[in-house]
Design an enzyme around this catalytic site. Structure first.
Site, PDB file in Angstrom:
ATOM      1  N   CYS A  62      44.845  35.826  -5.500  1.00 21.61           N
ATOM      2  CA  CYS A  62      44.621  35.941  -6.939  1.00 21.61           C
ATOM      3  C   CYS A  62      44.790  34.548  -7.539  1.00 21.61           C
ATOM      4  O   CYS A  62      45.904  34.052  -7.677  1.00 21.61           O
ATOM      5  CB  CYS A  62      45.656  36.923  -7.494  1.00 21.61           C
ATOM      6  SG  CYS A  62      45.446  37.256  -9.234  1.00 21.61           S
TER       7      CYS A  62
ATOM      8  N   CYS B 240      47.187  18.556  -2.244  1.00 18.18           N
ATOM      9  CA  CYS B 240      47.887  17.922  -3.375  1.00 18.18           C
ATOM     10  C   CYS B 240      49.075  18.743  -3.866  1.00 18.18           C
ATOM     11  O   CYS B 240      49.797  18.302  -4.754  1.00 18.18           O
ATOM     12  CB  CYS B 240      46.924  17.661  -4.526  1.00 18.18           C
ATOM     13  SG  CYS B 240      46.406  19.138  -5.420  1.00 18.18           S
TER      14      CYS B 240
HETATM   15 ZN    ZN Z   1      44.492  19.994  -4.338  1.00 20.26          ZN
END
Ligand code: ZN
Length: 162
Positions: free
Chosen positions: A149, A129
């Site tokens: 991180c 996404c």
């Molecule tokens: Zn995603």
């Protein structure tokens, strides 16, 4: 000649993009992903805090995520689209206050150069996404030496079946 002109205008577009500071992730912003939503749709799907991180590349306060203390076996996934990102076996305590991992699942994430905040970093986003997840650094533990991180706000956790 047309090709050269097209290249030049692409280059100036890239420069213009980089002047936008934290919106630097030019390729990222222009990228096409399997899961896409309009800005308005994302705002409905996500909390304000999640939106700021995933869609605007904000960074959550260190030590603010409950996922820092998530030590069960399972899988961390994208809060934007649910894509599995990191197995709990690659999580480690980096002491930074952000959930940290040394290896994502195959093809789960993509990276881009990030020159925001006066630093040159490698930003990490969800391959499905495009949601911004955090950054990756090369001071992690073996076997990869990488430190992903991550913002806890950008992720969910699914415990392994017993
Ligand atoms: Zn995603």
């Amino acid at each position: 000649m047309t090709t050269r002109r097209a290249l030049l205008s692409a280059a100036s577009a890239a420069i213009a993009t980089s002047l936008l500071g934290w919106r630097t992730a030019g390729a990222w912003a222009a990228g096409t992903f399997a899961v896409t939503h309009s800005e308005a749709e994302w705002r409905k799907l996500l909390t304000a805090e999640q939106y700021a991180v995933l869609r605007e590349a904000a960074t959550e306060r260190p030590y603010s995520s409950p996922l820092n203390d998530e030590h069960r076996r399972g899988t961390f996934n994208c809060a934007g689209c649910g894509r599995d990102l990191f197995p709990s076996t690659t999580k480690f305590d980096s002491g930074t206050g952000w959930p940290s991992f040394w290896l994502p699942l195959e093809k789960a994430v993509e990276t881009e150069r990030d020159t925001s905040a006066g630093m040159v970093r490698t930003a990490v986003h969800c391959a499905r996404c495009g949601g911004h997840l955090g950054h990756v650094f090369d001071d992690g533990p073996p076997p990869t030496g990488l430190r992903y991180c991550m913002n806890g706000l950008a992720m969910g956790f699914r415990p392994a079946e017993a």
